[in-house]
Enzyme design. Sequence first.
Site, PDB file in Angstrom:
ATOM      1  N   THR A   1       5.211   5.845  -2.882  1.00 34.33           N
ATOM      2  CA  THR A   1       4.400   5.764  -2.128  1.00 34.33           C
ATOM      3  C   THR A   1       3.178   4.933  -2.585  1.00 34.33           C
ATOM      4  O   THR A   1       2.598   5.413  -3.732  1.00 34.33           O
ATOM      5  CB  THR A   1       4.340   7.975  -2.193  1.00 34.33           C
ATOM      6  OG1 THR A   1       2.670   8.326  -1.491  1.00 34.33           O
ATOM      7  CG2 THR A   1       3.333   8.282  -3.163  1.00 34.33           C
ATOM      8  N   ASN A   2       2.211   5.168  -1.767  1.00 35.27           N
ATOM      9  CA  ASN A   2       1.023   4.028  -2.128  1.00 35.27           C
ATOM     10  C   ASN A   2      -0.008   5.282  -1.642  1.00 35.27           C
ATOM     11  O   ASN A   2      -0.300   5.851  -0.624  1.00 35.27           O
ATOM     12  CB  ASN A   2       0.540   3.011  -0.766  1.00 35.27           C
ATOM     13  CG  ASN A   2       1.551   1.576  -0.794  1.00 35.27           C
ATOM     14  OD1 ASN A   2       1.813   1.138  -1.574  1.00 35.27           O
ATOM     15  ND2 ASN A   2       1.647   0.872   0.136  1.00 35.27           N
TER      16      ASN A   2
ATOM     17  N   SER B   1      -3.689   5.264  -2.281  1.00 38.06           N
ATOM     18  CA  SER B   1      -5.421   4.416  -1.970  1.00 38.06           C
ATOM     19  C   SER B   1      -6.313   5.288  -2.974  1.00 38.06           C
ATOM     20  O   SER B   1      -7.065   4.763  -2.677  1.00 38.06           O
ATOM     21  CB  SER B   1      -5.745   3.613  -1.348  1.00 38.06           C
ATOM     22  OG  SER B   1      -5.660   3.929   0.421  1.00 38.06           O
TER      23      SER B   1
ATOM     24  N   ASP C   1       4.601  10.067   2.856  1.00 40.13           N
ATOM     25  CA  ASP C   1       3.820  10.649   4.066  1.00 40.13           C
ATOM     26  C   ASP C   1       4.280   9.412   4.994  1.00 40.13           C
ATOM     27  O   ASP C   1       4.561   9.008   5.123  1.00 40.13           O
ATOM     28  CB  ASP C   1       1.997  10.171   3.722  1.00 40.13           C
ATOM     29  CG  ASP C   1       1.494  10.949   1.971  1.00 40.13           C
ATOM     30  OD1 ASP C   1       1.693  11.966   2.422  1.00 40.13           O
ATOM     31  OD2 ASP C   1       0.885   9.628   1.967  1.00 40.13           O
TER      32      ASP C   1
ATOM     33  N   CYS D   1       1.887  -3.366  -7.126  1.00 37.63           N
ATOM     34  CA  CYS D   1       3.181  -2.132  -7.014  1.00 37.63           C
ATOM     35  C   CYS D   1       3.029  -1.445  -5.507  1.00 37.63           C
ATOM     36  O   CYS D   1       3.434  -1.090  -5.115  1.00 37.63           O
ATOM     37  CB  CYS D   1       2.789  -1.407  -8.041  1.00 37.63           C
ATOM     38  SG  CYS D   1       1.083  -0.641  -8.433  1.00 37.63           S
ATOM     39  N   ARG D   2       1.564  -1.876  -4.593  1.00 37.11           N
ATOM     40  CA  ARG D   2       1.053  -2.028  -3.740  1.00 37.11           C
ATOM     41  C   ARG D   2       2.144  -2.455  -2.528  1.00 37.11           C
ATOM     42  O   ARG D   2       2.395  -3.483  -2.082  1.00 37.11           O
ATOM     43  CB  ARG D   2      -0.215  -1.983  -2.941  1.00 37.11           C
ATOM     44  CG  ARG D   2       0.079  -1.510  -1.279  1.00 37.11           C
ATOM     45  CD  ARG D   2      -2.182  -1.350  -1.372  1.00 37.11           C
ATOM     46  NE  ARG D   2      -2.219  -0.856   0.080  1.00 37.11           N
ATOM     47  CZ  ARG D   2      -2.244   0.127   0.204  1.00 37.11           C
ATOM     48  NH1 ARG D   2      -2.371   1.286  -1.263  1.00 37.11           N
ATOM     49  NH2 ARG D   2      -2.613   0.659   0.972  1.00 37.11           N
TER      50      ARG D   2
ATOM     51  N   ASP E   1       1.785  12.486   7.650  1.00 39.53           N
ATOM     52  CA  ASP E   1       1.166  11.913   7.308  1.00 39.53           C
ATOM     53  C   ASP E   1      -0.484  11.997   7.369  1.00 39.53           C
ATOM     54  O   ASP E   1      -0.493  12.168   8.956  1.00 39.53           O
ATOM     55  CB  ASP E   1       1.360  10.695   7.558  1.00 39.53           C
ATOM     56  CG  ASP E   1      -0.001   9.838   7.089  1.00 39.53           C
ATOM     57  OD1 ASP E   1      -0.289  10.374   6.611  1.00 39.53           O
ATOM     58  OD2 ASP E   1       0.729   8.536   6.290  1.00 39.53           O
TER      59      ASP E   1
ATOM     60  N   CYS F   1       1.529   3.945  -6.442  1.00 44.27           N
ATOM     61  CA  CYS F   1       0.669   2.962  -6.826  1.00 44.27           C
ATOM     62  C   CYS F   1      -0.741   3.724  -6.316  1.00 44.27           C
ATOM     63  O   CYS F   1      -1.091   4.181  -4.959  1.00 44.27           O
ATOM     64  CB  CYS F   1       0.864   1.749  -4.686  1.00 44.27           C
ATOM     65  SG  CYS F   1      -0.464   0.426  -5.343  1.00 44.27           S
TER      66      CYS F   1
ATOM     67  N   TYR G   1      -5.395  11.448   3.905  1.00 50.20           N
ATOM     68  CA  TYR G   1      -5.182  11.595   2.034  1.00 50.20           C
ATOM     69  C   TYR G   1      -5.779  13.009   1.505  1.00 50.20           C
ATOM     70  O   TYR G   1      -7.055  13.506   1.837  1.00 50.20           O
ATOM     71  CB  TYR G   1      -6.895  11.113   1.501  1.00 50.20           C
ATOM     72  CG  TYR G   1      -6.873   9.395   2.741  1.00 50.20           C
ATOM     73  CD1 TYR G   1      -5.888   8.303   2.071  1.00 50.20           C
ATOM     74  CD2 TYR G   1      -8.115   8.872   3.447  1.00 50.20           C
ATOM     75  CE1 TYR G   1      -5.968   7.306   1.877  1.00 50.20           C
ATOM     76  CE2 TYR G   1      -7.353   7.224   3.478  1.00 50.20           C
ATOM     77  CZ  TYR G   1      -6.955   6.352   2.744  1.00 50.20           C
ATOM     78  OH  TYR G   1      -6.969   5.410   3.857  1.00 50.20           O
TER      79      TYR G   1
ATOM     80  N   ASP H   1      10.122   6.792   1.190  1.00 53.74           N
ATOM     81  CA  ASP H   1       8.379   7.406   1.400  1.00 53.74           C
ATOM     82  C   ASP H   1       8.054   8.727   1.064  1.00 53.74           C
ATOM     83  O   ASP H   1       8.511   9.394   2.036  1.00 53.74           O
ATOM     84  CB  ASP H   1       7.819   6.072   2.749  1.00 53.74           C
ATOM     85  CG  ASP H   1       6.745   6.447   3.258  1.00 53.74           C
ATOM     86  OD1 ASP H   1       5.508   6.573   2.393  1.00 53.74           O
ATOM     87  OD2 ASP H   1       6.135   7.037   3.894  1.00 53.74           O
TER      88      ASP H   1
HETATM   89 MG   LIG Z   1       4.432   6.777   5.270  1.00 59.16          MG
HETATM   90 ZN   LIG Z   2      -0.420  -1.096  -6.925  1.00 56.29          ZN
END
Ligand SMILES: [Mg+2]
Ligand SMILES: [Zn+2]
Length: 197
Positions: free
Chosen positions: A51-52, A54, A11, A107-108, A17, A90, A20, A9
Amino acid sequence: MKKRAVFLDRDGTLSVDSAYPSRYEEIAIYPESFEAVRKLNRAGLLTVVVTNQSAVGRGLLTEHALDEIHARLSSSFASQGARLDAIYFCPHYALAADPRYGEDCDCRKPKTGLALRAEAELGLDLGRSYMVGDKTEDVIFGMNIRAVPVLVLTGFGRESLAVLRERGIEPAHVAENILQAADWILDREGRQAHDPV
Ligand SMILES: [Mg+2]
Ligand SMILES: [Zn+2]
């Protein structure tokens, strides 16, 4: 023979972390991450960041900007003699205004899409791979792909451990940070990582 990976992972695991980050300068890599990645490199395990992000779907940064952040992240590791073999992200966000990112994606994390792409593109044996992360979705992602899930206590790790235990889920290992996670993995592999003299 298929390759094995340690999925990492980003963050809270490789770096602090911070909510954003939209510029590379906002990413603070944990100092122990470099040694952790070097040790995994030497052991012949691929290091694959999953890594997600968003923030892309939320309109806070573009995929192009994220690619640039990741190129600089890889360069930082390279400058320390550490190799990140691949980075998969993702970009989706369920409520995204941009229809490219609002889809119900596969993929999240904890969904398995990022690992399935890495499996196909890098020729991985997921069942003999590892996942290291700080959130419940990282541990569940690891379980979903049948890798060995390791929780780190950096980032949201402590909160995540409490939530996982409430739900009766125990990671294969709980490590203070990414370096201790790497050491545990190498021990488990029965290999010895030697510093070049
Ligand atoms: Mg994390
Ligand atoms: Zn995704």
